[in-house]
Each structure stands twice: as C-alpha cells, then as structure tokens.
Scaffold this motif. Structure first.
Motif, PDB file in Angstrom:
ATOM      1  N   ARG A 225       0.831  -1.204   0.000  1.00  0.00           N
ATOM      2  CA  ARG A 225       0.000   0.000   0.000  1.00  0.00           C
ATOM      3  C   ARG A 225       0.866   1.254   0.000  1.00  0.00           C
ATOM      4  O   ARG A 225       1.875   1.328   0.699  1.00  0.00           O
ATOM      5  CB  ARG A 225      -0.897   0.022   1.246  1.00  0.00           C
ATOM      6  CG  ARG A 225      -2.016  -0.984   1.250  1.00  0.00           C
ATOM      7  CD  ARG A 225      -2.732  -0.968   2.589  1.00  0.00           C
ATOM      8  NE  ARG A 225      -3.311   0.337   2.888  1.00  0.00           N
ATOM      9  CZ  ARG A 225      -4.567   0.668   2.670  1.00  0.00           C
ATOM     10  NH1 ARG A 225      -5.395  -0.225   2.141  1.00  0.00           N
ATOM     11  NH2 ARG A 225      -5.030   1.865   2.979  1.00  0.00           N
ATOM     12  N   SER A 226       0.431   2.254  -0.772  1.00  0.00           N
ATOM     13  CA  SER A 226       1.180   3.515  -0.804  1.00  0.00           C
ATOM     14  C   SER A 226       1.037   4.268   0.522  1.00  0.00           C
ATOM     15  O   SER A 226       1.924   5.023   0.902  1.00  0.00           O
ATOM     16  CB  SER A 226       0.680   4.395  -1.956  1.00  0.00           C
ATOM     17  OG  SER A 226      -0.706   4.667  -1.818  1.00  0.00           O
ATOM     18  N   ARG A 227      -0.076   4.014   1.219  1.00  0.00           N
ATOM     19  CA  ARG A 227      -0.272   4.588   2.554  1.00  0.00           C
ATOM     20  C   ARG A 227      -0.522   3.450   3.526  1.00  0.00           C
ATOM     21  O   ARG A 227      -1.661   2.957   3.644  1.00  0.00           O
ATOM     22  CB  ARG A 227      -1.465   5.560   2.557  1.00  0.00           C
ATOM     23  CG  ARG A 227      -1.268   6.784   1.688  1.00  0.00           C
ATOM     24  CD  ARG A 227      -2.491   7.691   1.747  1.00  0.00           C
ATOM     25  NE  ARG A 227      -2.764   8.128   3.123  1.00  0.00           N
ATOM     26  CZ  ARG A 227      -3.849   8.815   3.472  1.00  0.00           C
ATOM     27  NH1 ARG A 227      -4.773   9.090   2.556  1.00  0.00           N
ATOM     28  NH2 ARG A 227      -4.023   9.197   4.722  1.00  0.00           N
ATOM     29  N   PRO A 261       3.198   2.515  10.394  1.00  0.00           N
ATOM     30  CA  PRO A 261       3.411   2.876   8.993  1.00  0.00           C
ATOM     31  C   PRO A 261       4.884   3.034   8.634  1.00  0.00           C
ATOM     32  O   PRO A 261       5.298   2.636   7.540  1.00  0.00           O
ATOM     33  CB  PRO A 261       2.649   4.199   8.865  1.00  0.00           C
ATOM     34  CG  PRO A 261       1.555   4.097   9.878  1.00  0.00           C
ATOM     35  CD  PRO A 261       2.175   3.359  11.031  1.00  0.00           C
ATOM     36  N   GLU A 265       6.863   0.985   5.668  1.00  0.00           N
ATOM     37  CA  GLU A 265       7.593   1.697   4.611  1.00  0.00           C
ATOM     38  C   GLU A 265       9.053   1.273   4.568  1.00  0.00           C
ATOM     39  O   GLU A 265       9.640   1.157   3.490  1.00  0.00           O
ATOM     40  CB  GLU A 265       7.473   3.207   4.837  1.00  0.00           C
ATOM     41  CG  GLU A 265       6.080   3.751   4.540  1.00  0.00           C
ATOM     42  CD  GLU A 265       5.965   5.234   4.833  1.00  0.00           C
ATOM     43  OE1 GLU A 265       6.900   5.785   5.474  1.00  0.00           O
ATOM     44  OE2 GLU A 265       4.956   5.852   4.444  1.00  0.00           O
TER      45      GLU A 265
END
Length: 498
Positions: A225-227, A261, A265
């Motif tokens: 997921r990008s976020r 998060p 990442e």
C-alpha cells in the motif's frame, strides 16, 4: 385485482418502496405509489428502479398533502425520517429542535391524508425522544409519547418495537425501531423467519455475510500500500488473526500488531527476492517482506478463503490442500502440520469504546454488521499463508496431478517461522455487497458516485424486513381495533344508553 394506494415519505434510494412492491406482488395486488424525497440523487435512483411510481423531488414540509393525493384514499403511508439527530452515534455534536422535526411533519401528512395504515422506521433512540435542554437532548421520551398520543388521537391503534433485520432474512444485523398504526385492526408485528443457527422452531438459520461478499476480490495486499495502515488498524487485524486463524499463526499476529506505517515503509524499501529468502531468514532477526510466486487457492461455497493445508515435517515438504489430497507419509512422530487461515470481516472501530469495541468476525458465522451511510464501516481481511523455498517452484495441490498457476505475492516473513510467510489482503466492502446485505435485488441500479450510492444504501430500510412489515399491515389481523369495539358497543334501535 385490488390496487394499493401508497405514499413513501423520505423514500431515499427505495428500500421501503422495494419492500412495498415485493409485498404487493406476493399478495397479487397492484400498487400506486407517490414517492417523496428532497435529494435529487435519491429520486433519480428511485425513478430508475420504480418508473411506474409518481416522484416528487421536494421536502415533505413544503408540500400540501391533499394536493399530492386525495385524503381518505391512502391504504398505507410509509416513512423513514432522518435519524441522525436521534442517534447516539452523533457523540457530542450539537442538536436543534428544527433538525429533529421530521417526525412531526409525518404527523401532518397523517392528519391530512388519514391513511388506513402507517409504518415509520427510525433508530432505537427515537423512543427516548425528548426536548432539548441547554443544547443537550434530554432523552426522557416525553416528545415521543406526545407524538404517539397524536396518532392515537387521530384514531390509530399504535404499536412499536425494535427489530433485527437478520430475523427476517436480510444478511445484516441492523437493528431499528418501527412504529405501526392502523385503523381497522390492532397492528401486530410479523413472526421472525430466521434465527441464529435456526434454533427457533419454524425458522431458518441467519444468512451470513459470506453470502453477499464477492470472493473473487480479495483486496489489496497490506505490504505494498502507498499509505500503510495505522497501528490501531494493524492491532485490530492482528486480533482478527488470533481469533479466526490457526493458533500457529499467533506469532504472525504478534508481529503484525507491532507494525507502524514507518515500519512497513522501511520493509517496502528493502524487499527480499524469493531466491534470497532462505539466506535472509538465516541472517535477519526482524520481520521482512518477500516477493515471489505463491499459489492462489479458490474459495468454494463451503470453505474459508484460504485453503486448509497439511504439511509433512520432513525436509522440503510441500503444503497440500487437505480437502483433496491424501495425507503425507506419516512418520512415527506423526509430525504433520494443519494450518488454516480464515478470512474475516473488520467493522469500523466504535468511537469512544476502545480499540476492539466492534469485534472482528468470520464471514460464514453471522450476518453483516449494520450498514451505515458512510463508506468506512467494514473491511474484508484475507490472510494467505505462503510457503517459500528459495528458488523452488511453489505450488499447492488441488488435484491429484494438478496444473496450478501462480501469482506474485508479497508476504511478511518472520525468520523463526521460515519457510512460511503471511500475505494480508484488505479491502473495503463495496456498494454492491452492501446493497445485497440490505436486501436490494442484484439488478437494482443506484444513481450517483460511490459515496452517494453508499449513503443511499446505508439509509435504506432492509428490504426483507420491510416486506414482512408491509405485508402484515396489508392483511387483516385477529385483533380488533378500539374503533371496532366502539361500533360493537353501540346500542341497538330502541335501547337507551346506560
């Protein structure tokens, strides 16, 4: 054929209108319907699906009821006024008497049209409707009592109760408050047609969320997921894994619960190729992501999303589909693994009530939770257990001699659980699924974008529940109304009153 004349106030996307139409079809009656709503998108939806009805795009308080339909000709008036300003879900948001006036407008229509029967739906808190005191709702029920008394003064026999849509064949556990009124008979509520596990005699088991979920769409992997999801959501997903998946996935659950998060990442920036996974497992101590081929197992009508697998303990043992494959050779230690990763539903976390206030649940176990007008009330979480063997060709056995296609997957690997990885697929439940849970027909067409569509669906009365209520109002009961008793008590000719 008898014709039913009906008025649907606050018709919205047409949940109660659809219920009315289906009830009249079952009773072999025609129906003439006037549908009123102030929102153009809702009227557009209603027109697409009920083109035979008369549509008025207006606020009900701006119309003169006798100009809409002749008084005394209406068989049933149905209404689902805006419930926002009665619901406890508003939290501390300010309220005004004007915003809570919709039920009073219904009284105006009833008084001027004198329908034979009426049905009103609202949130359970409507029964505690009271005046606003210092900007706060008193919730003492006095305004509801006065509202009900006005209906009774108009010579309606009135009954009210709270009902669960799942008890009447909808695939949602939505609970709402209903008021019935009729002049010819004392109203009665329909008997439930469904119950949990069908344990009540004469009922069928609840329809489950699994019936309305599109299992061909397993969602987006969490790991790309990008976020990335918040840690709160990861903790709730982890709890779902603990509750609904094999206990041997508990180590994965603990790892998922700790991820922020930033952690995700960081792992996205250093993904391990499948050919290097064995070396990474030996050299690393923290979780890491692996990208490589993984077998896709199809869900059938009776099993959970991920295939139950059996796996021998010996070197390079391959996981096999336990439904269609014989057990591996059983050694004297009996070292055979059985791991099952169930999909589950993650409702929105309840405000002000803790991280796990709305518990996860397996889609096969119970109806969908209450569908609301917001598009963030439920997610499908699909854990996939992945087996990695460096440069080996990873397959799952679906037939004795299968041809199996594979697809790239990202999986979270824990060094001490090599060769297993866990891919987590996550997506919001889509409007078509929510509409099915609410009982709308598969071909029902909604106007507007996704947000507008979801609002119409969430505000609708579940169709099967509405249908049962409407049929109950259109048929006689064995309970006479007060007016009938009054008529029977009238003195015959030549007799004097006592």
């Amino acid at each position: 054929m008898t014709t039913v004349t009906a008025v649907d106030l606050f018709c919205g996307g047409g949940g109660l209108s659809t219920a009315l139409a289906e009830a009249c079809e079952d009773l072999d009656r025609d129906v003439e319907l006037v549908a009123v709503n102030h929102w153009g998108k809702a009227i557009e939806t209603h027109e697409r699906n009920h083109p035979w009805a008369t549509h008025l795009n207006a606020k009900i308080e701006e119309l003169h009821p006798p100009d809409v339909v002749d008084p005394g000709t209406v068989d049933i008036l149905i209404a689902a006024p805006e419930c926002t300003h009665f619901s406890t879900a508003r939290g501390g948001k300010p309220v005004t008497e004007q915003a809570r006036a919709s039920p009073m407008h219904v009284l105006d229509w009833v008084g001027k049209l004198q329908p034979q029967t009426l049905l009103l739906e609202n949130v359970p808190e409507f029964e505690s409707w009271g005046p606003i005191v210092d900007g706060e709702p008193s919730r003492d029920g006095t305004k509801f009592d006065a509202w009900k008394a006005q209906l009774e003064a108009d010579r309606y026999s009135v009954r009210h109760t709270k009902l669960n849509a799942a008890d009447y064949g909808d695939a949602t556990s939505r609970r709402r408050f209903f008021v019935m009124g009729r002049r010819d008979y004392r109203p009665s509520f329909p008997e439930p047609t469904h119950s949990e596990d069908g344990e009540v005699p004469g009922t069928e088991p609840y329809r489950t969320a699994a019936e309305i979920i599109d299992w061909s769409d397993t969602g987006e992997t969490l790991w790309t997921r990008s976020r990335p999801l918040s840690n709160n959501t990861m903790q709730r997903i982890a709890e779902g894994i603990r509750q609904h998946c094999d206990e041997r996935l508990s180590a994965f659950a603990e790892a998922v619960a700790t991820l922020t998060p930033d952690d995700v990442e960081a792992m996205q920036a250093d993904v391990v190729a499948v050919d290097d996974v064995q070396q990474a497992a030996a050299e690393r101590s923290d979780p890491f992501l692996v990208e490589g081929p993984a077998a896709i197992a199809d869900r059938d009508e009776t099993t959970a999303l991920s295939v139950p697998m059996v796996m021998g303990q010996h070197s390079n043992a391959k996981a096999k589909d336990s439904r269609e494959s014989p057990l591996p050779t059983i050694a004297t230690r009996g070292a055979i693994h059985y791991i099952h990763a169930d999909a589950f539903v993650l409702p929105r976390n309840g405000a002000f009530r803790g991280l796990h206030s709305n518990a996860t649940y397996e889609a096969d176990d119970r109806p969908l939770h209450t569908v609301t007008a917001k598009n963030h009330d439920g997610h499908l979480v699909s854990p996939f257990l992945v087996e990695y063997y460096g440069n080996s060709d990873v397959k799952t056995v679906e037939e004795p001699l299968p041809t199996v296609t594979t697809k790239d997957r990202h999986a979270l690997c824990l060094p001490d659980l090599y060769p297993w990885g866990l891919d987590l697929r996550y997506r919001m439940l889509q409007p078509r699924e929510l509409a099915a849970a609410q009982g709308f027909p598969p071909d029902y067409e909604f106007a507007g974008n996704k947000t507008e569509t979801t609002k119409q669906i969430g505000n609708a009365v579940p169709v099967n529940l509405g249908k049962a209520l409407v049929k109950q109002l259109l048929l006689p009961t064995d309970q006479p109304a007060i007016s009938q008793w009054e008529e029977s008590d009238q003195p015959v000719d030549g007799e004097a009153d006592d």
